[in-house]
Motif scaffolding. Sequence first.
Motif, PDB file in Angstrom:
ATOM      1  N   SER A 150       1.706  13.441  -0.384  1.00 10.70           N
ATOM      2  CA  SER A 150       1.677  14.654   0.446  1.00 10.70           C
ATOM      3  C   SER A 150       0.500  14.630   1.407  1.00 10.70           C
ATOM      4  CB  SER A 150       1.591  15.899  -0.438  1.00 10.70           C
ATOM      5  OG  SER A 150       2.731  16.010  -1.241  1.00 10.70           O
ATOM      6  N   PHE A 151      -0.656  14.231   0.917  1.00  4.51           N
ATOM      7  CA  PHE A 151      -1.836  14.139   1.764  1.00  4.51           C
ATOM      8  C   PHE A 151      -1.634  13.112   2.871  1.00  4.51           C
ATOM      9  CE2 PHE A 151      -5.931  12.103   2.761  1.00  4.51           C
ATOM     10  CZ  PHE A 151      -6.596  13.197   3.292  1.00  4.51           C
ATOM     11  N   TYR A 152      -1.018  11.988   2.507  1.00  7.09           N
ATOM     12  CA  TYR A 152      -0.761  10.923   3.484  1.00  7.09           C
ATOM     13  C   TYR A 152       0.172  11.415   4.581  1.00  7.09           C
ATOM     14  CZ  TYR A 152       0.921   6.486   5.347  1.00  7.09           C
ATOM     15  OH  TYR A 152       1.270   5.466   6.178  1.00  7.09           O
ATOM     16  N   ARG A 153       1.280  12.078   4.197  1.00  6.49           N
ATOM     17  CA  ARG A 153       2.222  12.601   5.191  1.00  6.49           C
ATOM     18  C   ARG A 153       1.547  13.618   6.101  1.00  6.49           C
ATOM     19  NH1 ARG A 153       7.777  11.885   4.772  1.00  6.49           N
ATOM     20  NH2 ARG A 153       8.133  13.903   5.742  1.00  6.49           N
ATOM     21  N   PHE A 154       0.747  14.502   5.525  1.00  5.75           N
ATOM     22  CA  PHE A 154       0.030  15.508   6.313  1.00  5.75           C
ATOM     23  C   PHE A 154      -0.941  14.837   7.284  1.00  5.75           C
ATOM     24  CE2 PHE A 154      -3.588  18.368   6.916  1.00  5.75           C
ATOM     25  CZ  PHE A 154      -2.942  19.470   7.440  1.00  5.75           C
ATOM     26  N   THR A 155      -1.656  13.827   6.808  1.00  7.32           N
ATOM     27  CA  THR A 155      -2.615  13.115   7.649  1.00  7.32           C
ATOM     28  C   THR A 155      -1.919  12.363   8.782  1.00  7.32           C
ATOM     29  OG1 THR A 155      -4.081  12.867   5.751  1.00  7.32           O
ATOM     30  CG2 THR A 155      -4.498  11.440   7.631  1.00  7.32           C
ATOM     31  N   VAL A 156      -0.843  11.664   8.475  1.00  6.83           N
ATOM     32  CA  VAL A 156      -0.096  10.931   9.503  1.00  6.83           C
ATOM     33  C   VAL A 156       0.475  11.905  10.524  1.00  6.83           C
ATOM     34  CG1 VAL A 156       1.983   9.553   9.914  1.00  6.83           C
ATOM     35  CG2 VAL A 156       0.405   8.906   8.116  1.00  6.83           C
ATOM     36  N   GLY A 157       1.036  13.025  10.057  1.00 12.12           N
ATOM     37  CA  GLY A 157       1.586  14.025  10.967  1.00 12.12           C
ATOM     38  C   GLY A 157       0.523  14.625  11.869  1.00 12.12           C
ATOM     39  N   GLY A 158      -0.624  14.954  11.291  1.00 10.79           N
ATOM     40  CA  GLY A 158      -1.706  15.523  12.097  1.00 10.79           C
ATOM     41  C   GLY A 158      -2.279  14.529  13.094  1.00 10.79           C
ATOM     42  N   LEU A 159      -2.525  13.314  12.644  1.00 12.53           N
ATOM     43  CA  LEU A 159      -3.093  12.290  13.517  1.00 12.53           C
ATOM     44  C   LEU A 159      -2.119  11.909  14.632  1.00 12.53           C
ATOM     45  CD1 LEU A 159      -5.464  10.291  13.983  1.00 12.53           C
ATOM     46  CD2 LEU A 159      -4.191   8.676  12.578  1.00 12.53           C
ATOM     47  N   GLY A 160      -0.870  11.607  14.267  1.00 14.66           N
ATOM     48  CA  GLY A 160       0.124  11.222  15.266  1.00 14.66           C
ATOM     49  C   GLY A 160       0.430  12.348  16.238  1.00 14.66           C
ATOM     50  N   GLY A 161       0.589  13.557  15.714  1.00 14.19           N
ATOM     51  CA  GLY A 161       0.850  14.707  16.580  1.00 14.19           C
ATOM     52  C   GLY A 161      -0.314  14.988  17.510  1.00 14.19           C
ATOM     53  N   GLY A 162      -1.530  14.886  16.991  1.00 12.41           N
ATOM     54  CA  GLY A 162      -2.714  15.112  17.828  1.00 12.41           C
ATOM     55  C   GLY A 162      -2.834  14.081  18.941  1.00 12.41           C
ATOM     56  N   VAL A 181       0.844  -1.202   0.000  1.00 11.96           N
ATOM     57  CA  VAL A 181       0.000   0.000   0.000  1.00 11.96           C
ATOM     58  C   VAL A 181       0.874   1.245   0.000  1.00 11.96           C
ATOM     59  CG1 VAL A 181      -1.647   1.336   1.375  1.00 11.96           C
ATOM     60  CG2 VAL A 181      -1.991  -1.114   1.069  1.00 11.96           C
ATOM     61  N   ARG A 182       1.916   1.241   0.808  1.00  8.04           N
ATOM     62  CA  ARG A 182       2.822   2.393   0.887  1.00  8.04           C
ATOM     63  C   ARG A 182       3.533   2.619  -0.446  1.00  8.04           C
ATOM     64  NH1 ARG A 182       3.657   7.213   2.947  1.00  8.04           N
ATOM     65  NH2 ARG A 182       5.781   7.728   2.440  1.00  8.04           N
ATOM     66  N   ALA A 183       3.942   1.549  -1.127  1.00  6.76           N
ATOM     67  CA  ALA A 183       4.588   1.682  -2.437  1.00  6.76           C
ATOM     68  C   ALA A 183       3.612   2.276  -3.448  1.00  6.76           C
ATOM     69  CB  ALA A 183       5.098   0.325  -2.918  1.00  6.76           C
ATOM     70  N   TRP A 184       2.355   1.895  -3.376  1.00  2.00           N
ATOM     71  CA  TRP A 184       1.335   2.440  -4.274  1.00  2.00           C
ATOM     72  C   TRP A 184       1.137   3.927  -3.996  1.00  2.00           C
ATOM     73  CZ3 TRP A 184      -3.662   4.405  -3.410  1.00  2.00           C
ATOM     74  CH2 TRP A 184      -4.428   4.575  -4.550  1.00  2.00           C
ATOM     75  N   ILE A 185       1.101   4.309  -2.720  1.00  4.57           N
ATOM     76  CA  ILE A 185       0.944   5.727  -2.362  1.00  4.57           C
ATOM     77  C   ILE A 185       2.136   6.533  -2.852  1.00  4.57           C
ATOM     78  CG2 ILE A 185       0.951   7.308  -0.378  1.00  4.57           C
ATOM     79  CD1 ILE A 185      -0.838   5.296   1.075  1.00  4.57           C
ATOM     80  N   ASP A 186       3.334   5.968  -2.758  1.00  2.95           N
ATOM     81  CA  ASP A 186       4.541   6.688  -3.164  1.00  2.95           C
ATOM     82  C   ASP A 186       4.585   6.984  -4.655  1.00  2.95           C
ATOM     83  OD1 ASP A 186       5.598   7.028  -0.659  1.00  2.95           O
ATOM     84  OD2 ASP A 186       6.844   5.225  -0.742  1.00  2.95           O
ATOM     85  N   THR A 187       3.819   6.259  -5.462  1.00  2.00           N
ATOM     86  CA  THR A 187       3.807   6.522  -6.901  1.00  2.00           C
ATOM     87  C   THR A 187       2.921   7.715  -7.260  1.00  2.00           C
ATOM     88  OG1 THR A 187       1.981   4.978  -7.302  1.00  2.00           O
ATOM     89  CG2 THR A 187       4.245   4.096  -7.435  1.00  2.00           C
ATOM     90  N   ARG A 188       2.171   8.238  -6.317  1.00  2.00           N
ATOM     91  CA  ARG A 188       1.258   9.360  -6.553  1.00  2.00           C
ATOM     92  C   ARG A 188       1.650  10.531  -5.642  1.00  2.00           C
ATOM     93  NH1 ARG A 188      -0.501   4.662  -7.623  1.00  2.00           N
ATOM     94  NH2 ARG A 188      -2.097   4.263  -9.159  1.00  2.00           N
ATOM     95  N   PRO A 189       2.286  11.577  -6.204  1.00  2.00           N
ATOM     96  CA  PRO A 189       2.824  12.669  -5.382  1.00  2.00           C
ATOM     97  C   PRO A 189       1.784  13.388  -4.523  1.00  2.00           C
ATOM     98  CG  PRO A 189       3.697  12.798  -7.609  1.00  2.00           C
ATOM     99  CD  PRO A 189       2.646  11.734  -7.608  1.00  2.00           C
ATOM    100  N   ARG A 190       0.630  13.687  -5.073  1.00  2.00           N
ATOM    101  CA  ARG A 190      -0.389  14.389  -4.269  1.00  2.00           C
ATOM    102  C   ARG A 190      -0.910  13.515  -3.133  1.00  2.00           C
ATOM    103  NH1 ARG A 190      -4.154  18.347  -7.807  1.00  2.00           N
ATOM    104  NH2 ARG A 190      -2.446  19.524  -8.724  1.00  2.00           N
ATOM    105  N   LEU A 191      -1.126  12.265  -3.424  1.00  2.00           N
ATOM    106  CA  LEU A 191      -1.585  11.345  -2.389  1.00  2.00           C
ATOM    107  C   LEU A 191      -0.519  11.177  -1.320  1.00  2.00           C
ATOM    108  CD1 LEU A 191      -3.840   9.484  -1.437  1.00  2.00           C
ATOM    109  CD2 LEU A 191      -2.846   7.674  -2.837  1.00  2.00           C
ATOM    110  N   THR A 222       5.842   5.950  11.675  1.00  2.00           N
ATOM    111  CA  THR A 222       5.611   5.256  10.414  1.00  2.00           C
ATOM    112  C   THR A 222       5.991   6.123   9.219  1.00  2.00           C
ATOM    113  OG1 THR A 222       3.316   5.988  10.218  1.00  2.00           O
ATOM    114  CG2 THR A 222       3.719   3.899  11.375  1.00  2.00           C
ATOM    115  N   GLU A 223       6.073   7.440   9.426  1.00  2.00           N
ATOM    116  CA  GLU A 223       6.343   8.345   8.317  1.00  2.00           C
ATOM    117  C   GLU A 223       7.571   9.222   8.526  1.00  2.00           C
ATOM    118  OE1 GLU A 223       5.865   9.670   4.620  1.00  2.00           O
ATOM    119  OE2 GLU A 223       4.756   8.062   5.558  1.00  2.00           O
TER     120      GLU A 223
END
Length: 111
Positions: A40-52, A28-38, A80-81
């Motif tokens: 970025s969204f994934y990193r932002f989501t992981v950062g927000g969720l983990g930080g929160g 799944v992570r390799a699939w996400i890495d092939t899509r730049p916008r996804l 994870t990120e």
Amino acid sequence: MVTEAELSREIAAGENPDRPVRRMLRRVRAWIDTRPRLRSFYRFTVGGLGGGIALLGLLLVPLPGPGWLVVFLGLAILGTEFVWAGKAAGLLKRMLARFWAWWNARRAARA
């Protein structure tokens, strides 16, 4: 009584990269890495969720309950990120394993 070495082996077995869930997550992570916008969204989501979650845990520390456990969960999610969080979570895991072995030895000595 669980020794530090046994606890370390159990942790290592749980982190084995050949486990089916870990293989699926890598795909799944390799699939996400092939899509730049996804990605970025994934990193932002992981950062927000983990930080929160980590901040919520810090707020819960003075209260009775699992405050530090929630902080560690937040760090694990961030790990994870983000490399720095993974290193911090690994360090905390090792410290916790040593503390747990010390605690069990202390309890056994009292008995």
